[in-house]
Design a protein around this motif. Structure first.
Motif, mmCIF file in Angstrom:
data_model
loop_
_atom_site.group_PDB
_atom_site.id
_atom_site.type_symbol
_atom_site.label_atom_id
_atom_site.label_comp_id
_atom_site.label_asym_id
_atom_site.label_seq_id
_atom_site.Cartn_x
_atom_site.Cartn_y
_atom_site.Cartn_z
ATOM 1 N N THR A 27 0.475 -1.296 -0.210
ATOM 2 C CA THR A 27 -0.229 -0.201 -0.084
ATOM 3 C C THR A 27 0.899 1.253 0.061
ATOM 4 O OG1 THR A 27 0.216 0.334 2.269
ATOM 5 C CG2 THR A 27 -1.827 -0.863 1.523
ATOM 6 N N GLY A 28 1.583 0.970 0.677
ATOM 7 C CA GLY A 28 2.636 2.166 0.693
ATOM 8 C C GLY A 28 2.511 3.333 1.436
ATOM 9 N N ALA A 29 2.161 2.256 2.829
ATOM 10 C CA ALA A 29 2.340 2.775 3.819
ATOM 11 C C ALA A 29 3.408 3.437 4.533
ATOM 12 C CB ALA A 29 1.555 2.220 4.888
ATOM 13 N N ARG A 30 3.110 4.660 5.872
ATOM 14 C CA ARG A 30 4.690 4.609 6.032
ATOM 15 C C ARG A 30 4.653 4.738 7.336
ATOM 16 N NH1 ARG A 30 5.469 10.838 3.909
ATOM 17 N NH2 ARG A 30 3.183 10.185 3.637
ATOM 18 N N VAL A 31 5.661 3.849 8.457
ATOM 19 C CA VAL A 31 5.100 3.557 9.408
ATOM 20 C C VAL A 31 6.354 4.365 10.510
ATOM 21 C CG1 VAL A 31 4.533 1.444 10.974
ATOM 22 C CG2 VAL A 31 3.248 2.148 8.896
ATOM 23 N N VAL A 32 6.584 4.981 11.199
ATOM 24 C CA VAL A 32 7.279 5.529 11.803
ATOM 25 C C VAL A 32 7.076 4.548 13.672
ATOM 26 C CG1 VAL A 32 9.022 6.972 13.274
ATOM 27 C CG2 VAL A 32 8.268 7.261 11.570
ATOM 28 N N VAL A 33 8.072 3.841 14.664
ATOM 29 C CA VAL A 33 7.993 3.482 15.376
ATOM 30 C C VAL A 33 8.774 4.121 16.642
ATOM 31 C CG1 VAL A 33 7.118 1.185 17.841
ATOM 32 C CG2 VAL A 33 6.774 1.168 14.807
ATOM 33 N N THR A 86 10.271 5.878 3.367
ATOM 34 C CA THR A 86 9.062 6.413 2.887
ATOM 35 C C THR A 86 8.377 5.353 2.124
ATOM 36 O OG1 THR A 86 10.185 6.859 0.153
ATOM 37 C CG2 THR A 86 11.214 4.996 0.934
ATOM 38 N N ALA A 87 7.603 5.327 1.157
ATOM 39 C CA ALA A 87 6.468 4.476 1.220
ATOM 40 C C ALA A 87 6.930 3.177 0.606
ATOM 41 C CB ALA A 87 6.050 4.473 -0.547
ATOM 42 N N GLY A 88 6.192 2.461 1.690
ATOM 43 C CA GLY A 88 6.376 0.682 1.741
ATOM 44 C C GLY A 88 7.883 0.943 3.090
ATOM 45 N N GLU A 89 8.055 1.139 3.569
ATOM 46 C CA GLU A 89 8.596 1.349 4.272
ATOM 47 C C GLU A 89 8.411 1.484 6.401
ATOM 48 O OE1 GLU A 89 13.458 2.193 2.806
ATOM 49 O OE2 GLU A 89 11.759 3.923 4.374
ATOM 50 N N ILE A 90 9.191 0.557 7.229
ATOM 51 C CA ILE A 90 8.742 0.485 8.583
ATOM 52 C C ILE A 90 10.193 1.082 9.687
ATOM 53 C CG2 ILE A 90 8.433 -1.596 8.686
ATOM 54 C CD1 ILE A 90 6.929 -1.209 11.573
ATOM 55 N N VAL A 130 2.154 12.932 11.315
ATOM 56 C CA VAL A 130 0.746 12.854 11.691
ATOM 57 C C VAL A 130 -0.274 13.394 10.033
ATOM 58 C CG1 VAL A 130 -1.565 11.636 12.369
ATOM 59 C CG2 VAL A 130 0.641 12.015 14.049
ATOM 60 N N ASP A 131 -0.708 14.100 10.121
ATOM 61 C CA ASP A 131 -1.065 15.066 9.123
ATOM 62 C C ASP A 131 -0.695 14.841 7.371
ATOM 63 O OD1 ASP A 131 -2.819 16.600 10.463
ATOM 64 O OD2 ASP A 131 -1.723 17.964 10.404
ATOM 65 N N ASP A 132 0.750 14.165 7.261
ATOM 66 C CA ASP A 132 0.805 13.543 5.867
ATOM 67 C C ASP A 132 0.942 12.545 5.709
ATOM 68 O OD1 ASP A 132 2.800 15.461 3.895
ATOM 69 O OD2 ASP A 132 3.978 13.915 4.243
ATOM 70 N N GLY A 133 0.087 11.802 6.622
ATOM 71 C CA GLY A 133 0.017 10.447 6.323
ATOM 72 C C GLY A 133 0.373 9.150 7.066
ATOM 73 N N ILE A 134 1.508 9.875 7.547
ATOM 74 C CA ILE A 134 3.100 8.764 8.290
ATOM 75 C C ILE A 134 1.996 8.487 9.570
ATOM 76 C CG2 ILE A 134 4.251 8.788 10.027
ATOM 77 C CD1 ILE A 134 6.498 10.654 8.088
ATOM 78 N N ILE A 135 2.205 6.861 10.305
ATOM 79 C CA ILE A 135 1.300 6.489 11.278
ATOM 80 C C ILE A 135 2.518 5.976 12.021
ATOM 81 C CG2 ILE A 135 0.698 3.901 12.162
ATOM 82 C CD1 ILE A 135 -0.121 3.460 9.007
#
Length: 262
Positions: A27-33, A86-90, A130-135
């Motif tokens: 999905t090209g999601a971006r996740v930061v933990v 970037t897109a598709g990365e955690i 978060v507004d830019d779509g990053i989880i």
């Protein structure tokens, strides 16, 4: 947490983490933990179990050293922003920009003005992410003083973990209450609806690992994707290839064989 139950549930959760990563990639999601908390609270152990079976091409651990002279002249958040996914990365941050609200503030590595500026800017920066779509998921690992002391002592006697016992770790004992006050002040400002803090009680390492992974899975709206059908072909017969003699190559000595032989 009994070992047998822990290992069975850990395996189940790690399978789910692989499914989660496949969804992130597709999905090209971006996740930061973000992993923060007391020294010896178990952050590294949780991160190790999370990434253990993930594809390293799209899962990164960020654990930055002390900033160099060039980085000291940057906007404080700059070297962290450079490492966002970037897109598709955690991306898993083993400590993060919150160093400024913790160790830097408590040990006097930053000025009061720099500290206050961080508290003003951190919620704004995180809201922008978060507004830019990053989880964005933030974990605080809490450990009791007795357990922390016991873990420090075990590191002192373990040659494979002795490197994890630093001067900063020892100062965390002497400045326990200072760190507590710094954490309370940090939470007061940065525990926001857009990027809340989630606390992990980590005196029981096994329970903390399972609780963290299970919660992380709940924070990413992934769906299980069916893998593509793959057919493994039969190996064709070698028609015109003959392997060179073994004597032509250098082989690593068989240390394992020597051990078995006694």
């Amino acid at each position: 947490m009994p070992k047998e139950l822990y290992e069975a549930e850990l395996e189940r959760l790690q399978i789910e983490l692989v499914s989660m990563q496949q969804w992130i990639i597709a999905t090209g999601a971006r996740v930061v933990v973000i992993f923060e908390g007391r020294d010896a609270a178990g952050k590294g152990g949780v991160i190790k179990r999370i990434v253990q079976y993930l594809n390293p091409r799209s899962a990164r651990v960020v654990a930055l050293p002390v900033p160099n002279e060039r980085e000291k002249g940057q906007w404080y958040f700059q070297r962290y922003i450079e490492r966002l996914p970037t897109a598709g990365e955690i991306v898993l941050m083993d400590r993060s920009w919150y160093n400024r609200a913790g160790v830097e503030h408590v040990l006097g590595y930053c000025t009061d003005e720099q500290y206050q500026r961080f508290l003003d800017q951190a919620p704004v920066v995180e809201r922008m992410l978060v507004d830019d779509g990053i989880i964005l998921v933030k974990y605080w690992f809490s450990v009791s003083d007795d357990v922390q002391q016991a873990r420090f002592r075990s590191r002192l006697l373990d040659p494979m973990r002795r490197w994890k016992l630093s001067e900063t770790d020892l100062l965390s004992i002497l400045k326990w209450e200072d760190y507590s006050r710094a954490k309370d002040a940090m939470f007061e400002v940065t525990d926001t609806p857009e990027a809340p803090w989630w606390t992990i009680e980590s005196d029981d390492k096994r329970a903390a690992r399972l609780n963290t992974i299970r919660h992380l899975l709940s924070q990413v709206p992934y769906e299980r994707l069916e893998p593509e059908d793959v057919t493994i072909p039969d190996r064709p017969k070698a028609n015109d290839y003959e392997r060179p003699p073994r004597e032509k190559f250098r082989y690593v000595p068989d240390h394992a064989k020597d051990i078995v032989a006694g």
